[in-house]
Design an enzyme around this catalytic site. Sequence first.
Site, PDB file in Angstrom:
ATOM      1  N   HIS A  30      92.125  32.795 120.762  1.00  0.00           N
ATOM      2  CA  HIS A  30      91.742  33.682 121.872  1.00  0.00           C
ATOM      3  C   HIS A  30      92.916  33.995 122.790  1.00  0.00           C
ATOM      4  O   HIS A  30      92.721  34.329 123.952  1.00  0.00           O
ATOM      5  CB  HIS A  30      90.578  33.056 122.646  1.00  0.00           C
ATOM      6  CG  HIS A  30      89.354  32.884 121.808  1.00  0.00           C
ATOM      7  ND1 HIS A  30      88.559  33.937 121.413  1.00  0.00           N
ATOM      8  CD2 HIS A  30      88.823  31.784 121.215  1.00  0.00           C
ATOM      9  CE1 HIS A  30      87.574  33.495 120.650  1.00  0.00           C
ATOM     10  NE2 HIS A  30      87.718  32.184 120.501  1.00  0.00           N
ATOM     11  N   TRP A  42     109.514  10.248 148.553  1.00  0.00           N
ATOM     12  CA  TRP A  42     109.201  11.373 147.677  1.00  0.00           C
ATOM     13  C   TRP A  42     109.107  12.552 148.626  1.00  0.00           C
ATOM     14  O   TRP A  42     108.180  12.647 149.430  1.00  0.00           O
ATOM     15  CB  TRP A  42     107.874  11.126 146.960  1.00  0.00           C
ATOM     16  CG  TRP A  42     107.476  12.217 146.017  1.00  0.00           C
ATOM     17  CD1 TRP A  42     107.860  12.355 144.717  1.00  0.00           C
ATOM     18  CD2 TRP A  42     106.595  13.315 146.302  1.00  0.00           C
ATOM     19  NE1 TRP A  42     107.290  13.487 144.177  1.00  0.00           N
ATOM     20  CE2 TRP A  42     106.503  14.090 145.120  1.00  0.00           C
ATOM     21  CE3 TRP A  42     105.888  13.721 147.422  1.00  0.00           C
ATOM     22  CZ2 TRP A  42     105.733  15.238 145.043  1.00  0.00           C
ATOM     23  CZ3 TRP A  42     105.117  14.884 147.338  1.00  0.00           C
ATOM     24  CH2 TRP A  42     105.046  15.622 146.150  1.00  0.00           C
ATOM     25  N   ARG A  62     106.758   5.182 143.729  1.00  0.00           N
ATOM     26  CA  ARG A  62     106.121   6.060 144.710  1.00  0.00           C
ATOM     27  C   ARG A  62     107.058   7.178 145.180  1.00  0.00           C
ATOM     28  O   ARG A  62     106.648   8.036 145.963  1.00  0.00           O
ATOM     29  CB  ARG A  62     105.661   5.246 145.916  1.00  0.00           C
ATOM     30  CG  ARG A  62     104.610   4.213 145.581  1.00  0.00           C
ATOM     31  CD  ARG A  62     104.154   3.514 146.830  1.00  0.00           C
ATOM     32  NE  ARG A  62     103.507   4.437 147.726  1.00  0.00           N
ATOM     33  CZ  ARG A  62     102.212   4.691 147.740  1.00  0.00           C
ATOM     34  NH1 ARG A  62     101.415   4.054 146.931  1.00  0.00           N
ATOM     35  NH2 ARG A  62     101.698   5.557 148.570  1.00  0.00           N
ATOM     36  N   GLU A  80     105.504  15.774 131.349  1.00  0.00           N
ATOM     37  CA  GLU A  80     105.895  15.075 132.585  1.00  0.00           C
ATOM     38  C   GLU A  80     107.159  14.240 132.434  1.00  0.00           C
ATOM     39  O   GLU A  80     107.869  14.032 133.405  1.00  0.00           O
ATOM     40  CB  GLU A  80     104.747  14.237 133.149  1.00  0.00           C
ATOM     41  CG  GLU A  80     104.406  13.009 132.350  1.00  0.00           C
ATOM     42  CD  GLU A  80     103.280  12.191 132.971  1.00  0.00           C
ATOM     43  OE1 GLU A  80     103.189  12.117 134.200  1.00  0.00           O
ATOM     44  OE2 GLU A  80     102.497  11.620 132.207  1.00  0.00           O
ATOM     45  N   LYS A 132     104.016   7.848 141.339  1.00  0.00           N
ATOM     46  CA  LYS A 132     102.896   7.165 140.692  1.00  0.00           C
ATOM     47  C   LYS A 132     101.587   7.356 141.452  1.00  0.00           C
ATOM     48  O   LYS A 132     100.533   7.486 140.853  1.00  0.00           O
ATOM     49  CB  LYS A 132     103.236   5.674 140.603  1.00  0.00           C
ATOM     50  CG  LYS A 132     102.217   4.831 139.888  1.00  0.00           C
ATOM     51  CD  LYS A 132     102.301   5.055 138.406  1.00  0.00           C
ATOM     52  CE  LYS A 132     101.266   4.285 137.630  1.00  0.00           C
ATOM     53  NZ  LYS A 132     101.073   4.892 136.299  1.00  0.00           N
ATOM     54  N   LYS A 150     101.682  14.017 128.712  1.00  0.00           N
ATOM     55  CA  LYS A 150     102.716  12.982 128.540  1.00  0.00           C
ATOM     56  C   LYS A 150     104.041  13.634 128.188  1.00  0.00           C
ATOM     57  O   LYS A 150     105.091  13.230 128.673  1.00  0.00           O
ATOM     58  CB  LYS A 150     102.336  11.976 127.439  1.00  0.00           C
ATOM     59  CG  LYS A 150     101.250  10.996 127.772  1.00  0.00           C
ATOM     60  CD  LYS A 150     101.642   9.908 128.752  1.00  0.00           C
ATOM     61  CE  LYS A 150     101.355  10.250 130.169  1.00  0.00           C
ATOM     62  NZ  LYS A 150     100.044  10.208 130.708  1.00  0.00           N
ATOM     63  N   GLU A 180      95.954  15.173 127.112  1.00  0.00           N
ATOM     64  CA  GLU A 180      96.722  14.022 127.594  1.00  0.00           C
ATOM     65  C   GLU A 180      98.068  13.923 126.858  1.00  0.00           C
ATOM     66  O   GLU A 180      99.094  13.610 127.462  1.00  0.00           O
ATOM     67  CB  GLU A 180      95.886  12.742 127.422  1.00  0.00           C
ATOM     68  CG  GLU A 180      96.565  11.440 127.807  1.00  0.00           C
ATOM     69  CD  GLU A 180      97.061  11.367 129.256  1.00  0.00           C
ATOM     70  OE1 GLU A 180      96.719  12.248 130.072  1.00  0.00           O
ATOM     71  OE2 GLU A 180      97.833  10.434 129.544  1.00  0.00           O
ATOM     72  N   ASN A 186     104.588   7.275 155.606  1.00  0.00           N
ATOM     73  CA  ASN A 186     104.154   7.867 154.350  1.00  0.00           C
ATOM     74  C   ASN A 186     102.974   8.778 154.663  1.00  0.00           C
ATOM     75  O   ASN A 186     102.041   8.352 155.342  1.00  0.00           O
ATOM     76  CB  ASN A 186     103.714   6.767 153.374  1.00  0.00           C
ATOM     77  CG  ASN A 186     102.975   7.325 152.173  1.00  0.00           C
ATOM     78  OD1 ASN A 186     103.301   8.411 151.689  1.00  0.00           O
ATOM     79  ND2 ASN A 186     101.983   6.608 151.684  1.00  0.00           N
ATOM     80  N   GLY A 187     103.031  10.011 154.180  1.00  0.00           N
ATOM     81  CA  GLY A 187     101.931  10.947 154.431  1.00  0.00           C
ATOM     82  C   GLY A 187     102.494  12.303 154.795  1.00  0.00           C
ATOM     83  O   GLY A 187     103.702  12.545 154.662  1.00  0.00           O
ATOM     84  N   CYS A 208     105.434   8.448 149.605  1.00  0.00           N
ATOM     85  CA  CYS A 208     106.555   7.541 149.758  1.00  0.00           C
ATOM     86  C   CYS A 208     106.050   6.105 149.685  1.00  0.00           C
ATOM     87  O   CYS A 208     104.858   5.861 149.714  1.00  0.00           O
ATOM     88  CB  CYS A 208     107.208   7.783 151.102  1.00  0.00           C
ATOM     89  SG  CYS A 208     107.542   9.519 151.376  1.00  0.00           S
TER      90      CYS A 208
HETATM   91  O1  M6R Z   1      95.847   7.076 140.345  1.00  0.00           O
HETATM   92  P1  M6R Z   1      95.112   8.209 139.699  1.00  0.00           P
HETATM   93  O2  M6R Z   1      94.597   7.863 138.348  1.00  0.00           O
HETATM   94  O3  M6R Z   1      94.012   8.747 140.578  1.00  0.00           O
HETATM   95  O4  M6R Z   1      96.175   9.346 139.545  1.00  0.00           O
HETATM   96  C1  M6R Z   1      95.836  10.628 139.094  1.00  0.00           C
HETATM   97  C2  M6R Z   1      97.040  11.319 138.491  1.00  0.00           C
HETATM   98  O5  M6R Z   1      98.014  11.527 139.470  1.00  0.00           O
HETATM   99  C3  M6R Z   1      97.641  10.511 137.347  1.00  0.00           C
HETATM  100  O6  M6R Z   1      96.680  10.244 136.389  1.00  0.00           O
HETATM  101  C4  M6R Z   1      98.819  11.268 136.700  1.00  0.00           C
HETATM  102  O7  M6R Z   1      98.366  12.440 136.127  1.00  0.00           O
HETATM  103  C5  M6R Z   1      99.478  10.360 135.670  1.00  0.00           C
HETATM  104  N1  M6R Z   1     100.326   9.399 136.311  1.00  0.00           N
HETATM  105  C6  M6R Z   1     100.265  11.135 134.668  1.00  0.00           C
HETATM  106  O8  M6R Z   1     100.764  10.288 133.679  1.00  0.00           O
END
Ligand code: M6R
Length: 592
Positions: free
Chosen positions: A488, A75, A29, A472, A588, A469, A465, A101-102, A2
């Site tokens: 495989h 969140w 967040r 997500e 994020k 993208k 990656e 938060n936590g 959060c």
């Molecule tokens: O802040 P970080 O780079 O440690 O975050 C790790 C992942 O949560 C982050 O890279 C996530 O996979 C991306 N936001 C996805 O686009």
Amino acid sequence: MCGIVGCILKENKNVGSILFNCISKLEYRGYDSVGLATYDNDIAVKKAKGDIEKVNGKLNFNNMEGNLGIAHTRWASTGNPTDENAHPHLDETKSVAIVHNGTLENYAIIKEELIENGYCFKSTTDSEVIVNLIRKYMNEGLNLEGALRKTTENLKGSYAIVAFTKDEPDKIIATKKDSPLIVAYGDEGYFVASDMPAVLDYARNIIRPQEGEIAVLTKNGIEIHDENGHEVKRKFRYIGWTPEMAQKEGYDYFMIKEINEQSAAVKNTLGQKENIQKVINEIGKVNRICFVACGTSYHASITGKYLIESLAGIPTDVVIASEARYSAKTWDKDTLVIFISQSGETYDSLMVLKEAKKTSKTLAIVNVASSAMSEDAQYVIQTQAGPEIGVAATKTYVAQLTAIYLFSGLIAGNNKLIDELYEVPAYIDEAVGKSDSIKALSKRYDFADDAFYLGRGFSYPTALEGALKLKEITYIHAEGYAAGELKHGPLALIDEKIPVIVIIPPGDDFNKTMINLEEVKARGAIVLSIGAEGDEKIAENSGEFIEMNPNIKDIIAPLVYIVPLQLLSYYVTLDRGYNPDKPKNLAKVITV
Ligand code: M6R
């Protein structure tokens, strides 16, 4: 994950509008619910399920008056996203307010005990035990600070907490354990928040309270108290990020703004070359390297492994942070453990860092200068992407890659590779220039339920990656695969309904990847290839072909070939009617 904010202003005014502005900046967040509590002779609370703009339309946070208050954007972890579970939480007497938060591992036991002692609960969150514990200890005679300290002695798990009470209406207080928290000041007053972007409009001098400390904010300043209640003097750090850097600046979404900022992110990170060389000199000789990261940062780390092993011959592992405890027992004093993170706050990575520091040298490659990771690691390289707000990582990924390429090139003394890096910003701008054609192309992919991304060697992490993208933000199921691995198992899934995106830059592996391309084409897949402009073999075998500058060879391709994949995901998301900045269920910064 959060977002929390608290502030106390030097003058009595409309604290609601300032808190609302701050909490809006933390929407990345979490956006399940939002709420504010302010004080103006009494505590006022407004909160509801829904994203910030919608809830504000209904409740109008801007007209909440007073000079202090707290805010929260959620969140959901413990307890569904509902009005009752929205923060702030008040005790039954409505005299203490908190945001948290936590996650608390032992909340159920505490809750049971509190209920037995007559305390009431309105939500199903773990956080509500905090406000009731504070009230309990205040009932026993402690002041707010003492009660918060005593409360945290009971908590197991992670937390950043901000609290105030109408019994001591001249202050707000905050504390943390394993969740991010910054304290900052500016002309208007004193602030506490999960993350810097929240307060940049008002305060740019910051510190980060340590575990066990309590920050006490009054109209006259900020005091940090240690676990015995004694004041600890701290030097505040001025942060160069400007509020404008965290605005959309005319773009429809942060994601497309940040895609457009990628050449600058690379250019600015290349400016770190001397610092990186200095860090390498300080680290000295290492026999082994291990990258630890999550998500996109994990994909950047795989590229790091390929580079370091092939250029410098140092054995290099890559571990997903949440899995590290199962495989990371063999690090020693000659091992360098590199943590890659945009936020520098990812919980799993921070926990591994704590362990790694006991045995090995540690280096953090982070984007957020004041983050926990940059303070905890022995050595730090800061990527220069500027604030990234969109949940999907874009410019921070290419900035991480740039730092990794510089690091690898410098330890290997490979000047040819380093010189080539200075061409990358222009290649990226060229790729971003294909935006309109990729937008047109996206319409042919927005129907899909599944997609595969194939890459070999340096293009394998790009495939991972690219798939991340897509899934997500568009919610299309996507898999990134090593091109040679398809036969495989997953080849069984390929048919004429499945888009297969093949990343096939020129280089030593081209012919092998071409065989994989032909294999999926033979099964009827809808093939979209990304390769060198003018390559007839790719054109002949692909349904669609995104043509890249032919001077980009495979080793440098990860820095550029990701751009069309980001654009494709962005436009497919718009076609499907979703907001690319706020994918459902994600946030994020992952601090749990
Ligand atoms: O802040 P970080 O780079 O440690 O975050 C790790 C992942 O949560 C982050 O890279 C996530 O996979 C991306 N936001 C996805 O686009």
